[in-house]
Write a protein that holds these residues in place. Sequence first.
Motif, PDB file in Angstrom:
ATOM      1  N   TYR A 116      -8.105   6.518 -19.956  1.00  0.00           N
ATOM      2  CA  TYR A 116      -7.836   7.099 -18.822  1.00  0.00           C
ATOM      3  C   TYR A 116      -6.925   6.665 -17.030  1.00  0.00           C
ATOM      4  N   LEU A 117      -6.052   6.309 -17.655  1.00  0.00           N
ATOM      5  CA  LEU A 117      -4.711   6.304 -16.266  1.00  0.00           C
ATOM      6  C   LEU A 117      -4.318   7.618 -16.184  1.00  0.00           C
ATOM      7  N   THR A 118      -4.634   8.067 -17.548  1.00  0.00           N
ATOM      8  CA  THR A 118      -3.636   9.514 -17.187  1.00  0.00           C
ATOM      9  C   THR A 118      -5.084  10.443 -16.460  1.00  0.00           C
ATOM     10  N   ILE A 119      -5.802  10.468 -17.244  1.00  0.00           N
ATOM     11  CA  ILE A 119      -7.370  11.597 -16.511  1.00  0.00           C
ATOM     12  C   ILE A 119      -7.008  10.931 -15.186  1.00  0.00           C
ATOM     13  N   ARG A 120      -7.138  10.127 -14.366  1.00  0.00           N
ATOM     14  CA  ARG A 120      -6.813   9.700 -12.905  1.00  0.00           C
ATOM     15  C   ARG A 120      -5.890  10.281 -12.350  1.00  0.00           C
ATOM     16  N   THR A 121      -4.333  10.063 -12.763  1.00  0.00           N
ATOM     17  CA  THR A 121      -3.455  11.385 -12.475  1.00  0.00           C
ATOM     18  C   THR A 121      -3.990  12.471 -11.981  1.00  0.00           C
ATOM     19  N   LEU A 122      -4.002  12.900 -13.309  1.00  0.00           N
ATOM     20  CA  LEU A 122      -4.825  14.536 -12.804  1.00  0.00           C
ATOM     21  C   LEU A 122      -5.736  14.671 -11.782  1.00  0.00           C
ATOM     22  N   MET A 123      -6.743  13.561 -12.160  1.00  0.00           N
ATOM     23  CA  MET A 123      -7.096  14.297 -10.634  1.00  0.00           C
ATOM     24  C   MET A 123      -7.208  13.902  -9.529  1.00  0.00           C
ATOM     25  N   ASP A 124      -6.180  12.452  -9.071  1.00  0.00           N
ATOM     26  CA  ASP A 124      -4.955  12.807  -7.473  1.00  0.00           C
ATOM     27  C   ASP A 124      -4.278  13.942  -8.113  1.00  0.00           C
ATOM     28  N   LYS A 125      -4.601  14.815  -8.818  1.00  0.00           N
ATOM     29  CA  LYS A 125      -3.718  15.977  -8.224  1.00  0.00           C
ATOM     30  C   LYS A 125      -3.660  16.770  -7.440  1.00  0.00           C
ATOM     31  N   LYS A 126      -5.305  16.963  -7.157  1.00  0.00           N
ATOM     32  CA  LYS A 126      -5.446  17.330  -6.178  1.00  0.00           C
ATOM     33  C   LYS A 126      -6.741  16.432  -5.129  1.00  0.00           C
ATOM     34  N   TYR A 127      -5.686  17.353  -3.606  1.00  0.00           N
ATOM     35  CA  TYR A 127      -6.201  15.780  -2.185  1.00  0.00           C
ATOM     36  C   TYR A 127      -7.243  16.098  -2.242  1.00  0.00           C
ATOM     37  N   GLN A 128      -8.228  14.500  -2.169  1.00  0.00           N
ATOM     38  CA  GLN A 128      -9.346  14.348  -1.760  1.00  0.00           C
ATOM     39  C   GLN A 128      -9.718  13.456  -1.438  1.00  0.00           C
ATOM     40  N   PRO A 129      -9.571  12.650  -0.966  1.00  0.00           N
ATOM     41  CA  PRO A 129      -9.148  11.353  -0.022  1.00  0.00           C
ATOM     42  C   PRO A 129      -9.971  10.348  -0.240  1.00  0.00           C
ATOM     43  N   LYS A 181       0.869  -1.583   0.135  1.00  0.00           N
ATOM     44  CA  LYS A 181       0.037  -0.106   0.178  1.00  0.00           C
ATOM     45  C   LYS A 181       0.914   1.322   0.310  1.00  0.00           C
ATOM     46  N   GLY A 182       1.998   1.093   0.767  1.00  0.00           N
ATOM     47  CA  GLY A 182       2.501   2.417   0.318  1.00  0.00           C
ATOM     48  C   GLY A 182       3.169   2.534  -0.806  1.00  0.00           C
ATOM     49  N   LEU A 183       3.997   1.506  -1.499  1.00  0.00           N
ATOM     50  CA  LEU A 183       4.426   1.757  -2.748  1.00  0.00           C
ATOM     51  C   LEU A 183       3.560   2.377  -3.289  1.00  0.00           C
ATOM     52  N   ILE A 184       2.452   1.656  -3.266  1.00  0.00           N
ATOM     53  CA  ILE A 184       1.006   2.701  -4.405  1.00  0.00           C
ATOM     54  C   ILE A 184       0.592   3.686  -4.210  1.00  0.00           C
ATOM     55  N   ASP A 185       0.483   4.336  -2.734  1.00  0.00           N
ATOM     56  CA  ASP A 185       0.078   6.015  -2.656  1.00  0.00           C
ATOM     57  C   ASP A 185       1.484   6.803  -2.754  1.00  0.00           C
ATOM     58  N   ALA A 186       2.549   5.973  -3.168  1.00  0.00           N
ATOM     59  CA  ALA A 186       4.036   6.604  -3.317  1.00  0.00           C
ATOM     60  C   ALA A 186       3.687   6.831  -5.125  1.00  0.00           C
ATOM     61  N   TYR A 187       3.810   5.835  -5.655  1.00  0.00           N
ATOM     62  CA  TYR A 187       3.031   6.297  -6.931  1.00  0.00           C
ATOM     63  C   TYR A 187       1.900   6.924  -7.019  1.00  0.00           C
ATOM     64  N   ARG A 188       1.212   6.643  -6.690  1.00  0.00           N
ATOM     65  CA  ARG A 188      -0.096   7.310  -6.405  1.00  0.00           C
ATOM     66  C   ARG A 188       0.296   9.094  -6.620  1.00  0.00           C
ATOM     67  N   TYR A 189       0.462   9.673  -5.334  1.00  0.00           N
ATOM     68  CA  TYR A 189       0.891  10.998  -5.633  1.00  0.00           C
ATOM     69  C   TYR A 189       2.329  11.365  -6.086  1.00  0.00           C
ATOM     70  N   ILE A 190       3.401  10.883  -6.357  1.00  0.00           N
ATOM     71  CA  ILE A 190       4.421  11.014  -6.721  1.00  0.00           C
ATOM     72  C   ILE A 190       4.644  10.544  -7.997  1.00  0.00           C
ATOM     73  N   GLY A 191       4.150   9.537  -7.854  1.00  0.00           N
ATOM     74  CA  GLY A 191       4.716   9.929 -10.359  1.00  0.00           C
ATOM     75  C   GLY A 191       5.230   8.721 -10.696  1.00  0.00           C
TER      76      GLY A 191
END
Length: 680
Positions: A615-628, A420-430
Amino acid sequence: MGFNNIKMQNLLINETSPYLLQHAHNPVEWYPWGEAALQKAKTEDKPILVSIGYSACHWCHVMERESFENEEIAAIMNKHLVCIKVDREERPDVDAIYMDALQAMGLRGGWPLNVFLMPDAKPFYGGTYFPPRNWANLVESISNAFKNDRQKLQKSAEGFTQNMLSKESDKYQMNIGEAGLQISEEDLNTIFNRLHKDFDFEKGGMNRSPKFPMPSIWKFLLRYYSISKDKRALEHLIHTLDRVALGGIYDTIGGGWTRYSTDEDWKVPHFEKMLYDNGQLTSLYAEAYALTRDDLYKEKVTETIVWLEKEMMSDEGGFYSALDADSEGEEGKFYVWSKQEIDEILGNEASEFCDVFDFSEEGNWEHRNNVVHLESRKFMKDGFPLTQEIKQKLFDYRSKRVRPGLDDKILCSWNGLMLKGLIDAYRYIGTQKFLDLALLNAHFLLEKMTIKVANEDGNESRGLWHNYKNGKANLVAYLEDYASVIDSYTALYQVTFDEKWLFEAEMLADYVMANFYDSEDEFFYFTDIQGEELIARKKEIFDNVIPASNSMMATNLYNLGTILGRNDFIEISNLMLAKMKTIMLTDPQWVTQWACLATQHTNPIAEIAIVGDNYLTIRTLMDKKYQPNKVFVGTNEASKLPLLQNRTTKKGETTIYVCFDKTCQLPTTDIEKALDLLKQ
């Protein structure tokens, strides 16, 4: 024969746990936990000693050196007791039972945990670390009491056992009010204000010493701030994260967090490095980076993952459990520095380095040693003396030292936290590398630690193993294993949109419902109904350094139920959270993972469906704004998932659907419009 003679060995020699193998040449006639030892106690009518610890535990090593390697003391133990050694990380079920018993005795818990049992395995006395003479005298006293006052011991043992058999709902008066589950923003304010009273505003963290990383407390502050915009929450969060990132608890030279700070300043760590801390703190700092965009947090996440890949990951993709605090019999020896070493390594650069880090001939710690730490960011401006070149020089020098011992068993639950740590790191840092490592680890869990069972209908069901070492697993998984792996698989789906991970999570959740759920108490047992039967079947309710497996499962069921349209999952999650509400409002410090779940109920969860090639790129852009408080589903073409049913692209462009509480906004291809919908 001396106790160091390699010919001397006990029954632990056949175990795989590094902790048990460390005791395999003790003169104590240790048994592993199992029927052989329990039957021996009944046959010989002797009390049982259950001694519980783990390989990275400093005081466990001290007690071994002082008492368990002492032939005279070992002879006393062998004469009067049946002695069982337990690795708490392999057998958290055994540890939980006897830790609960110790606390019922009014004693403070910790490790090493030494508990004395009647031959029927019911506990009557215990403690933690004992100096050698005290330990020898205690064993003699236990033997005398067993022979001369046995009825009294048995009565105590029955009482402690009966206490363990009480249902958690009764023990902690967990009742659901007439209104059912209702969480208001005012409730969150109450939780925060009660936590606020116990903050250490000067040093960061909670107002106590020693100081432990408590990720779920700080994660709650993140979630609470995102809703309330209460600056007090953000200020204390940043202050705490800074101190934990800059202090001695973080290994500035090599990366990764140590277990806890022995003082109130986050300066001198207990030097063991545990996988579960690093997994959770990687998640926390990645999430904090998403909110603050602070490069310090990004740096700590990145350095930690580099260290983990280099030192803690097996060739097969599993993560090892821990690095010891000790090397060469001395706590922290691998990590500390003398001023003379710094002068020799850094030359002309040594003076400024020593000024900044308060290094001296006398040392900033004990025995003239120095610990690398900072108390604030004030030295992190121009001229900060820890350049990459200096860090590399110190790292190379340190690498020549005798390394701390590695606990190379692989635990499913801790790997789930790290995944989960690795996934969150990828999710928010890219960083793509983070996802590559996550997928490697996820496939390891799927291939090496998953039990696949063919059902009569031709489908497969899923179970898990708890441990893995030397190519095999042999312990049936606990609730903590399922909870952390379900969480990580659910998260992995939401960054890859590979439905395989979502359906693996669902199968594991169904297994948990069938084999762990107590429909009377409405919580989950810690142990599988198909596992070993112990004197009590416990439930883990309260969050600690690692969140309780029940709070993690309640969160899993809520998120999975939302993505999969499984109302049965959501209803059970809501019922569990409702029973915890009173405790959250009155004593939240030990239920902050529950409180994190509560933040998802203040406002409706956002359901975001993305359809189309991007769809993957859009997910990344949607995560730019922190909304958990949101879940993602996505596909490039079509999917049978409920949230993707009848969802198509708009004029061939990737389309975003934002819904709240089963009510959808108009679909859009504009990322900014979609982000605006989230704000509503």
